[in-house]
Design a protein around this motif. Structure first.
Motif, mmCIF file in Angstrom:
data_model
loop_
_atom_site.group_PDB
_atom_site.id
_atom_site.type_symbol
_atom_site.label_atom_id
_atom_site.label_comp_id
_atom_site.label_asym_id
_atom_site.label_seq_id
_atom_site.Cartn_x
_atom_site.Cartn_y
_atom_site.Cartn_z
ATOM 1 N N ALA A 52 29.437 16.186 14.047
ATOM 2 C CA ALA A 52 30.891 16.062 14.221
ATOM 3 C C ALA A 52 31.623 16.794 13.094
ATOM 4 O O ALA A 52 32.611 17.493 13.340
ATOM 5 N N ARG A 53 31.134 16.638 11.861
ATOM 6 C CA ARG A 53 31.761 17.343 10.731
ATOM 7 C C ARG A 53 31.667 18.848 10.910
ATOM 8 O O ARG A 53 32.617 19.588 10.639
ATOM 9 N N GLN A 54 30.508 19.322 11.365
ATOM 10 C CA GLN A 54 30.329 20.764 11.573
ATOM 11 C C GLN A 54 31.256 21.278 12.666
ATOM 12 O O GLN A 54 31.841 22.357 12.533
ATOM 13 N N GLU A 55 31.393 20.505 13.746
ATOM 14 C CA GLU A 55 32.281 20.923 14.834
ATOM 15 C C GLU A 55 33.732 20.964 14.364
ATOM 16 O O GLU A 55 34.473 21.887 14.701
ATOM 17 N N LEU A 56 34.139 19.964 13.587
ATOM 18 C CA LEU A 56 35.502 19.953 13.074
ATOM 19 C C LEU A 56 35.739 21.120 12.111
ATOM 20 O O LEU A 56 36.800 21.748 12.133
ATOM 21 N N ALA A 57 34.753 21.406 11.277
ATOM 22 C CA ALA A 57 34.884 22.518 10.334
ATOM 23 C C ALA A 57 34.998 23.840 11.092
ATOM 24 O O ALA A 57 35.810 24.708 10.726
ATOM 25 N N ALA A 58 34.228 23.996 12.155
ATOM 26 C CA ALA A 58 34.303 25.226 12.948
ATOM 27 C C ALA A 58 35.660 25.342 13.638
ATOM 28 O O ALA A 58 36.262 26.428 13.663
ATOM 29 N N ALA A 59 36.159 24.241 14.179
ATOM 30 C CA ALA A 59 37.469 24.258 14.830
ATOM 31 C C ALA A 59 38.562 24.576 13.810
ATOM 32 O O ALA A 59 39.491 25.342 14.090
ATOM 33 N N GLY B 90 41.100 27.803 13.809
ATOM 34 C CA GLY B 90 42.542 27.628 13.705
ATOM 35 C C GLY B 90 43.129 28.426 12.548
ATOM 36 O O GLY B 90 44.175 29.060 12.682
ATOM 37 N N LEU B 91 42.435 28.398 11.414
ATOM 38 C CA LEU B 91 42.915 29.158 10.255
ATOM 39 C C LEU B 91 42.870 30.656 10.530
ATOM 40 O O LEU B 91 43.785 31.400 10.148
ATOM 41 N N GLN B 92 41.827 31.103 11.208
ATOM 42 C CA GLN B 92 41.730 32.524 11.536
ATOM 43 C C GLN B 92 42.854 32.926 12.486
ATOM 44 O O GLN B 92 43.445 34.004 12.332
ATOM 45 N N ALA B 93 43.164 32.074 13.447
ATOM 46 C CA ALA B 93 44.251 32.368 14.385
ATOM 47 C C ALA B 93 45.583 32.423 13.652
ATOM 48 O O ALA B 93 46.416 33.303 13.911
ATOM 49 N N ARG B 94 45.789 31.492 12.727
ATOM 50 C CA ARG B 94 47.033 31.499 11.941
ATOM 51 C C ARG B 94 47.158 32.778 11.127
ATOM 52 O O ARG B 94 48.213 33.405 11.067
ATOM 53 N N TYR B 95 46.063 33.160 10.482
ATOM 54 C CA TYR B 95 46.076 34.345 9.641
ATOM 55 C C TYR B 95 46.338 35.600 10.479
ATOM 56 O O TYR B 95 47.124 36.465 10.099
#
Length: 51
Positions: A24-31, A35-40
């Protein structure tokens, strides 16, 4: 069923829970990263358009 079997079952259950939490932590980190890449990317587009 003896005490050792019960202890082994509990240990296995704890391992399964820990593995599920790790996944779950890995999935959240990937999401979050997506999101950060999309923002950038969006920010770069905006700043590029303004120039």
């Amino acid at each position: 069923m003896n005490v050792n079997d019960i202890v082994q079952e509990r240990i296995e259950e704890a391992r399964r829970k820990a593995a599920a939490k790790k996944r779950a932590r890995q999935e959240l980190a990937a999401a979050r990263l997506r999101g950060l890449q999309a923002r950038y990317t969006a920010k770069l587009r905006r700043t590029k358009d303004q120039q």
